[in-house]
Design an enzyme around this catalytic site. Structure first.
Site, PDB file in Angstrom:
ATOM      1  N   LYS A   1       0.840  -1.201   0.000  1.00 29.99           N
ATOM      2  CA  LYS A   1       0.000   0.000   0.000  1.00 29.99           C
ATOM      3  C   LYS A   1       0.877   1.254   0.000  1.00 29.99           C
ATOM      4  O   LYS A   1       2.096   1.169  -0.014  1.00 29.99           O
ATOM      5  CB  LYS A   1      -0.948  -0.025   1.197  1.00 29.99           C
ATOM      6  CG  LYS A   1      -1.590  -1.382   1.466  1.00 29.99           C
ATOM      7  CD  LYS A   1      -2.414  -1.951   0.317  1.00 29.99           C
ATOM      8  CE  LYS A   1      -3.101  -3.219   0.807  1.00 29.99           C
ATOM      9  NZ  LYS A   1      -3.679  -4.054  -0.210  1.00 29.99           N
TER      10      LYS A   1
HETATM   11  C1  PLP Z   1      -4.543  -5.266   0.718  1.00 37.06           C
HETATM   12  C2  PLP Z   1      -6.010  -5.266   0.788  1.00 37.06           C
HETATM   13  C3  PLP Z   1      -6.697  -5.764   1.906  1.00 37.06           C
HETATM   14  C4  PLP Z   1      -5.995  -6.454   3.038  1.00 37.06           C
HETATM   15  O1  PLP Z   1      -5.118  -5.630   3.744  1.00 37.06           O
HETATM   16  P1  PLP Z   1      -4.160  -6.263   4.869  1.00 37.06           P
HETATM   17  O2  PLP Z   1      -3.682  -5.095   5.642  1.00 37.06           O
HETATM   18  O3  PLP Z   1      -3.065  -6.983   4.142  1.00 37.06           O
HETATM   19  O4  PLP Z   1      -4.987  -7.195   5.692  1.00 37.06           O
HETATM   20  C5  PLP Z   1      -8.072  -5.643   1.938  1.00 37.06           C
HETATM   21  N1  PLP Z   1      -8.748  -5.079   0.910  1.00 37.06           N
HETATM   22  C6  PLP Z   1      -8.131  -4.615  -0.191  1.00 37.06           C
HETATM   23  C7  PLP Z   1      -8.932  -3.983  -1.280  1.00 37.06           C
HETATM   24  C8  PLP Z   1      -6.741  -4.707  -0.298  1.00 37.06           C
HETATM   25  O5  PLP Z   1      -6.126  -4.257  -1.403  1.00 37.06           O
END
Ligand code: PLP
Length: 389
Positions: free
Chosen positions: A189
């Site tokens: 992210k």
């Molecule tokens: C990455 C992601 C998640 C999960 O995030 P984590 O912090 O790895 O649990 C959930 N929803 C979307 C749309 C994502 O891209």
């Protein structure tokens, strides 16, 4: 020009973050404590939220959000299949069923006009996603949710620093505009704490519930007992979880948050450059940013010409030292969902998964590196560009 491999993404982690982690470690308090509290306050101020609660990931954030809404076995939650599987999984953790609606192929986000026909007497909530950082159409979604008495959870995993135009002002995604918003700090992210998540909400009772549930349902957090002048016995009124963020992570997160505006500016600059330079490629569909949205461009996704094979394009690019990923998955095709979804197809979601590729984009990327990606991509799809002016 260097021929070093170009990664898909790269977190911006430098001395400042290392120093912050060191500060937390040497303080002697390493799990949820003063750094977490400070990070929550700073995060809430950044997005403009009344409350922010730090947790271990966006997946656990989504789970707690749905628990706050009292989603139970037998309930249905409207969402998209075209998302990372954690979105759908969080609904399953509550014993409920995700009901998948189609996307708008131009934005890869939930098509709000498809929601009403998916509603049943069992529908309890809408879980929308700001996919790849592109805000979904909350201005159409929220009135529809309200009309049907449904709360809205926003999956903002990718959308920290993205903005939406709201009554003539630009506002941060995750304010929240719906009822609850969930963020991720995974390294894929835009900012990272290694792993980690944040939940924002407008309601103080839900915020209190998140705080209880993230720490075993414990009535008095250990940070309070630690500083108390009198002996305190805690209670466990609810079945809770261990979804805590550590103080080491939060210390890093506070530094990342300071960098965020600069990171988003750079990502937007590089995305605009991609858009300009790839515009002349025949049959390549570029991502659309609606006039009311400002994406943080967490991912830059291009749709390949019909005649191109996704895997072959990605392999050719990898051979030339440029890493890519396939587009966003479609959850209903994965084993835990195939049967429940009844084998129905979602042609727009599937087509987006199968015909898109995510190109490298990260703040440290130089324009020379980006030019290399553009030229390798152009060759991989067997096209040539008219010279952009
Ligand atoms: C990455 C992601 C998640 C999960 O995030 P984590 O912090 O790895 O649990 C959930 N929803 C979307 C749309 C994502 O891209």
């Amino acid at each position: 020009m260097s021929d070093a491999p170009i990664p898909l993404t790269k977190p911006v982690l430098e001395e400042r973050e290392a120093e912050a982690a060191r500060r937390a470690i040497l303080s002697g308090w390493v799990t949820q404590g003063p750094e977490v509290l400070a990070f929550e306050k700073e995060f809430a101020a950044f997005v403009g939220a009344p409350h922010a609660c730090a947790v271990s990931s966006c997946t656990t954030a989504l789970h707690l959000a749905l628990l706050a809404l009292e989603i139970k076995p037998g309930d249905e939650v409207i969402t998209v299949s075209h998302t990372y599987i954690a979105t759908a999984n969080s609904i399953r953790y509550c014993g409920a069923t995700p009901v998948f609606v189609e996307i708008d192929p131009a934005t890869y986000n939930l098509d709000v006009t498809k929601i009403e026909s998916a509603l049943t007497p069992k529908t309890r909530a809408i879980l929308c996603v700001h996919q790849m950082g592109m805000p979904c159409d909350l201005r159409a979604l929220l009135p529809l949710a309200k009309k049907n008495g449904l709360p809205v959870v926003e999956d903002c995993a990718c959308a920290i620093g993205s903005q939406i135009k709201w009554e003539n002002d630009w506002e941060q995604i995750g304010k929240p505009h719906g009822d609850i918003a969930c963020f991720s700090f995974h390294p894929r992210k835009v900012i990272t704490t290694g792993d980690g998540g944040m939940i924002t909400t407008t309601r103080v009772d839900w915020d209190q519930k998140f705080r209880l549930l993230r720490q075993h349902g414990m009535s008095v957090p250990d940070s309070i007992r630690h500083t108390a002048k009198q002996v305190i016995y805690e209670e466990y009124p609810l079945l809770g979880y261990n979804y805590r963020m550590t103080d080491i992570q939060a210390a890093i997160g506070r530094e990342q948050l300071k960098r965020l505006p600069e990171i988003v500016t750079r990502r937007r600059h590089l995305a605009e450059r991609y858009l300009r330079h790839l515009a002349s490629l025949p049959d390549v569909n570029l991502p659309l940013e609606p006039a009311w949205a400002r994406s943080n461009w967490q991912s830059f996704c291009v749709r390949l010409p019909e005649t191109c094979d996704q895997r072959q394009v990605m392999q050719k690019m990898l051979d030339a030292g440029v890493m890519t990923r396939r587009g966003i998955m479609s959850c209903h095709r994965e084993k835990p969902y195939v049967e429940r979804h009844g084998g129905k197809s979602l042609p727009l979601s599937e087509s987006a998964s199968d015909h898109t590729v995510i190109l490298p984009l990260y703040p440290q990327m130089t324009e020379a590196e980006q030019d290399r990606v553009i030229s390798v991509f152009t060759q991989a799809i067997g096209r040539s560009r008219n010279n952009p002016s």
